[in-house]
Design a protein around this motif. Structure first.
Motif, PDB file in Angstrom:
ATOM      1  N   LEU A 188      11.826  15.959  -0.438  1.00  0.00           N
ATOM      2  CA  LEU A 188      10.980  16.303   0.701  1.00  0.00           C
ATOM      3  C   LEU A 188       9.708  17.016   0.247  1.00  0.00           C
ATOM      4  O   LEU A 188       8.646  16.840   0.851  1.00  0.00           O
ATOM      5  N   GLY A 189       9.814  17.814  -0.837  1.00  0.00           N
ATOM      6  CA  GLY A 189       8.618  18.468  -1.372  1.00  0.00           C
ATOM      7  C   GLY A 189       7.601  17.469  -1.882  1.00  0.00           C
ATOM      8  O   GLY A 189       6.386  17.601  -1.651  1.00  0.00           O
ATOM      9  N   VAL A 190       8.082  16.448  -2.620  1.00  0.00           N
ATOM     10  CA  VAL A 190       7.177  15.408  -3.114  1.00  0.00           C
ATOM     11  C   VAL A 190       6.541  14.659  -1.952  1.00  0.00           C
ATOM     12  O   VAL A 190       5.332  14.370  -1.955  1.00  0.00           O
ATOM     13  N   LEU A 191       7.337  14.345  -0.945  1.00  0.00           N
ATOM     14  CA  LEU A 191       6.782  13.658   0.225  1.00  0.00           C
ATOM     15  C   LEU A 191       5.743  14.511   0.928  1.00  0.00           C
ATOM     16  O   LEU A 191       4.721  14.009   1.410  1.00  0.00           O
ATOM     17  N   ASP A 192       5.997  15.821   0.976  1.00  0.00           N
ATOM     18  CA  ASP A 192       5.023  16.715   1.611  1.00  0.00           C
ATOM     19  C   ASP A 192       3.718  16.753   0.833  1.00  0.00           C
ATOM     20  O   ASP A 192       2.629  16.788   1.416  1.00  0.00           O
ATOM     21  N   GLN A 193       3.804  16.746  -0.519  1.00  0.00           N
ATOM     22  CA  GLN A 193       2.587  16.743  -1.331  1.00  0.00           C
ATOM     23  C   GLN A 193       1.797  15.453  -1.177  1.00  0.00           C
ATOM     24  O   GLN A 193       0.585  15.421  -1.315  1.00  0.00           O
ATOM     25  N   ARG A 194       2.511  14.370  -0.916  1.00  0.00           N
ATOM     26  CA  ARG A 194       1.845  13.073  -0.766  1.00  0.00           C
ATOM     27  C   ARG A 194       1.674  12.710   0.713  1.00  0.00           C
ATOM     28  O   ARG A 194       1.587  11.536   1.055  1.00  0.00           O
ATOM     29  N   ASP A 195       1.598  13.716   1.545  1.00  0.00           N
ATOM     30  CA  ASP A 195       1.542  13.446   2.981  1.00  0.00           C
ATOM     31  C   ASP A 195       0.317  12.610   3.356  1.00  0.00           C
ATOM     32  O   ASP A 195       0.411  11.653   4.121  1.00  0.00           O
ATOM     33  N   ALA A 196      -0.836  12.982   2.798  1.00  0.00           N
ATOM     34  CA  ALA A 196      -2.070  12.256   3.146  1.00  0.00           C
ATOM     35  C   ALA A 196      -2.002  10.806   2.672  1.00  0.00           C
ATOM     36  O   ALA A 196      -2.347   9.876   3.413  1.00  0.00           O
ATOM     37  N   GLN A 197      -1.539  10.604   1.405  1.00  0.00           N
ATOM     38  CA  GLN A 197      -1.437   9.245   0.886  1.00  0.00           C
ATOM     39  C   GLN A 197      -0.431   8.421   1.679  1.00  0.00           C
ATOM     40  O   GLN A 197      -0.649   7.246   1.977  1.00  0.00           O
ATOM     41  N   LEU A 198       0.717   9.055   2.043  1.00  0.00           N
ATOM     42  CA  LEU A 198       1.726   8.341   2.810  1.00  0.00           C
ATOM     43  C   LEU A 198       1.206   7.959   4.188  1.00  0.00           C
ATOM     44  O   LEU A 198       1.418   6.837   4.658  1.00  0.00           O
ATOM     45  N   ASN A 199       0.478   8.898   4.793  1.00  0.00           N
ATOM     46  CA  ASN A 199      -0.104   8.614   6.111  1.00  0.00           C
ATOM     47  C   ASN A 199      -1.107   7.467   6.028  1.00  0.00           C
ATOM     48  O   ASN A 199      -1.122   6.563   6.871  1.00  0.00           O
ATOM     49  N   GLU A 200      -1.953   7.490   4.973  1.00  0.00           N
ATOM     50  CA  GLU A 200      -2.939   6.427   4.808  1.00  0.00           C
ATOM     51  C   GLU A 200      -2.263   5.087   4.534  1.00  0.00           C
ATOM     52  O   GLU A 200      -2.693   4.034   5.025  1.00  0.00           O
ATOM     53  N   THR A 201      -1.185   5.120   3.745  1.00  0.00           N
ATOM     54  CA  THR A 201      -0.449   3.882   3.461  1.00  0.00           C
ATOM     55  C   THR A 201       0.124   3.279   4.736  1.00  0.00           C
ATOM     56  O   THR A 201       0.051   2.069   4.959  1.00  0.00           O
ATOM     57  N   VAL A 202       0.672   4.149   5.569  1.00  0.00           N
ATOM     58  CA  VAL A 202       1.224   3.660   6.838  1.00  0.00           C
ATOM     59  C   VAL A 202       0.127   3.074   7.710  1.00  0.00           C
ATOM     60  O   VAL A 202       0.299   2.023   8.337  1.00  0.00           O
ATOM     61  N   LYS A 203      -1.037   3.738   7.739  1.00  0.00           N
ATOM     62  CA  LYS A 203      -2.151   3.217   8.539  1.00  0.00           C
ATOM     63  C   LYS A 203      -2.611   1.864   8.034  1.00  0.00           C
ATOM     64  O   LYS A 203      -2.838   0.928   8.812  1.00  0.00           O
ATOM     65  N   GLN A 204      -2.774   1.755   6.708  1.00  0.00           N
ATOM     66  CA  GLN A 204      -3.228   0.483   6.139  1.00  0.00           C
ATOM     67  C   GLN A 204      -2.197  -0.620   6.383  1.00  0.00           C
ATOM     68  O   GLN A 204      -2.555  -1.768   6.659  1.00  0.00           O
ATOM     69  N   LEU A 205      -0.933  -0.272   6.273  1.00  0.00           N
ATOM     70  CA  LEU A 205       0.111  -1.257   6.545  1.00  0.00           C
ATOM     71  C   LEU A 205       0.060  -1.701   8.001  1.00  0.00           C
ATOM     72  O   LEU A 205       0.223  -2.894   8.304  1.00  0.00           O
ATOM     73  N   GLN A 206      -0.205  -0.739   8.892  1.00  0.00           N
ATOM     74  CA  GLN A 206      -0.308  -1.084  10.305  1.00  0.00           C
ATOM     75  C   GLN A 206      -1.504  -1.997  10.555  1.00  0.00           C
ATOM     76  O   GLN A 206      -1.414  -2.971  11.317  1.00  0.00           O
ATOM     77  N   LEU A 207      -2.648  -1.701   9.900  1.00  0.00           N
ATOM     78  CA  LEU A 207      -3.824  -2.565  10.044  1.00  0.00           C
ATOM     79  C   LEU A 207      -3.551  -3.961   9.481  1.00  0.00           C
ATOM     80  O   LEU A 207      -3.968  -4.974  10.060  1.00  0.00           O
ATOM     81  N   PHE A 208      -2.857  -3.998   8.344  1.00  0.00           N
ATOM     82  CA  PHE A 208      -2.553  -5.286   7.730  1.00  0.00           C
ATOM     83  C   PHE A 208      -1.661  -6.131   8.636  1.00  0.00           C
ATOM     84  O   PHE A 208      -1.911  -7.320   8.865  1.00  0.00           O
ATOM     85  N   VAL A 209      -0.622  -5.489   9.171  1.00  0.00           N
ATOM     86  CA  VAL A 209       0.281  -6.211  10.066  1.00  0.00           C
ATOM     87  C   VAL A 209      -0.439  -6.636  11.337  1.00  0.00           C
ATOM     88  O   VAL A 209      -0.243  -7.743  11.848  1.00  0.00           O
ATOM     89  N   SER A 210      -1.315  -5.760  11.861  1.00  0.00           N
ATOM     90  CA  SER A 210      -2.073  -6.117  13.063  1.00  0.00           C
ATOM     91  C   SER A 210      -2.999  -7.291  12.788  1.00  0.00           C
ATOM     92  O   SER A 210      -3.151  -8.188  13.620  1.00  0.00           O
ATOM     93  N   GLY A 211      -3.636  -7.284  11.592  1.00  0.00           N
ATOM     94  CA  GLY A 211      -4.495  -8.408  11.230  1.00  0.00           C
ATOM     95  C   GLY A 211      -3.729  -9.710  11.121  1.00  0.00           C
ATOM     96  O   GLY A 211      -4.188 -10.763  11.586  1.00  0.00           O
ATOM     97  N   LEU A 212      -2.561  -9.642  10.517  1.00  0.00           N
ATOM     98  CA  LEU A 212      -1.736 -10.848  10.426  1.00  0.00           C
ATOM     99  C   LEU A 212      -1.324 -11.338  11.814  1.00  0.00           C
ATOM    100  O   LEU A 212      -1.314 -12.544  12.077  1.00  0.00           O
TER     101      LEU A 212
END
Length: 322
Positions: A188-212
């Motif tokens: 959970l500590g590692v996930l917390d440190q990568r919170d911004a990257q994880l959030n951005e990854t989820v956003k990009q994945l959402q955009l990718f899926v929406s584009g498809l």
């Protein structure tokens, strides 16, 4: 004497029923109850269930017999209880406040009856506890829960003993549980440190899926066209394969010929610049060329080496004499 003693023992244990007074009781649910199941008062068998039927289209009615020496009252309450974890039930009777006798074949109404517990709901509620117990402890603990919830006395102590088994098991696994919690905390500590990257990854994945999703029709058409292209290419290669094989064979022959005449080709390429320069100077006077035939010597060599019809010509033009 042995037969009489055995019969008396069997009658005492309730193995045989000597008949009795018939009564009826209605329940909202009698699932699991069978004809021949015990009828008990204070845990003592006093009769048995004789028949089960459906009345009014939505109510179950049990018919049972009770020893004539045990009279029932109009306020008698009936409950269906679990006899064991296998699923066997029995009908438990208890006296109410009214002393009025219940006549034979009398009916105990719905307001004075209670169906059996829903074990699925009970066990789902205790599932977290069961995960830490052994199968033997689970069976014992579950049976104590059923007895306690059915209102049978003298089971709280046993329930606490089964619960103590759980706490002892958890205590024995304290180190393992602590290690799991520590590892989980690190994750959970590692996930917390990568919170911004994880959030951005989820956003990009959402955009990718929406584009498809937005281009699903174009993607479907493209896949269909790719299938048509693959089919056409297959047909083209199938038709062109014989000619392509002949071209490759001829190219192999040409390569062998060029390899055999390497010296002549190199000589021609070496002399070509000088001859091209002379030809260019000649062509500079106009777009024509003047040629004079001065000498001609023709020979036809037969396979056996003889010359056939030799022809020799020598021109007398002034150009030839210069």
């Amino acid at each position: 004497m042995t037969v009489l003693a055995t019969g008396a023992l069997a009658q005492t244990l309730g193995a045989f029923s000597g008949g009795g007074t018939a009564y009826r009781a209605r329940f909202t649910d009698v699932a699991g109850v069978l004809a021949g199941d015990d009828v008990r008062i204070a845990g003592v068998k006093v009769g048995e269930v004789t028949d089960i039927r459906l009345v009014d289209g939505a109510t179950a009615e049990l018919e049972f017999t009770v020893d004539p020496a045990v009279p029932l009252t109009a306020s008698t309450k009936a409950k269906i209880r679990y006899r064991n974890l296998v699923g066997q039930r029995y009908l438990a009777l208890s006296e109410g406040p009214t002393a009025e006798r219940l006549r034979p074949n009398g009916l105990i109404p719905l307001g004075q009856t209670t169906p059996a517990l829903d074990l699925t709901v009970v066990f789902n509620g205790f599932r977290p506890l069961f995960t830490g117990l052994s199968p033997q402890d689970v069976n014992g603990f579950a049976y104590e829960i059923i007895k306690l919830l059915q209102g049978e006395g003298g089971t709280v102590t046993h329930l606490l003993e089964r619960t103590a088994s759980l706490t002892t098991t958890l205590a024995d696994r304290d180190e393992l549980i602590g290690r799991v919690i520590t590892n989980l905390n690190q994750v959970l500590g590692v996930l917390d440190q990568r919170d911004a990257q994880l959030n951005e990854t989820v956003k990009q994945l959402q955009l990718f899926v929406s584009g498809l999703a937005a281009d699903r029709e174009a993607i479907g058409d493209a896949i269909a066209n790719i299938g048509g292209l693959a089919q056409a290419t297959t047909g083209l290669l199938h038709d062109a394969r014989p000619a392509l094989a002949a071209d490759i064979s001829a190219l192999n022959t040409l390569t062998g010929t060029l390899q055999a005449n390497t010296a002549a080709i190199e000589s021609t390429l070496a002399n070509a610049p000088e001859r091209l320069r002379a030809l260019t100077r000649t062509a500079s006077y106009g777009s024509w060329f003047n040629f004079y035939l001065c000498d001609f010597d023709g020979r036809v060599i037969a396979p056996d080496g003889r010359e056939l019809n030799p022809v020799t010509f020598h021109g007398t033009n002034a150009k030839c004499s210069s």
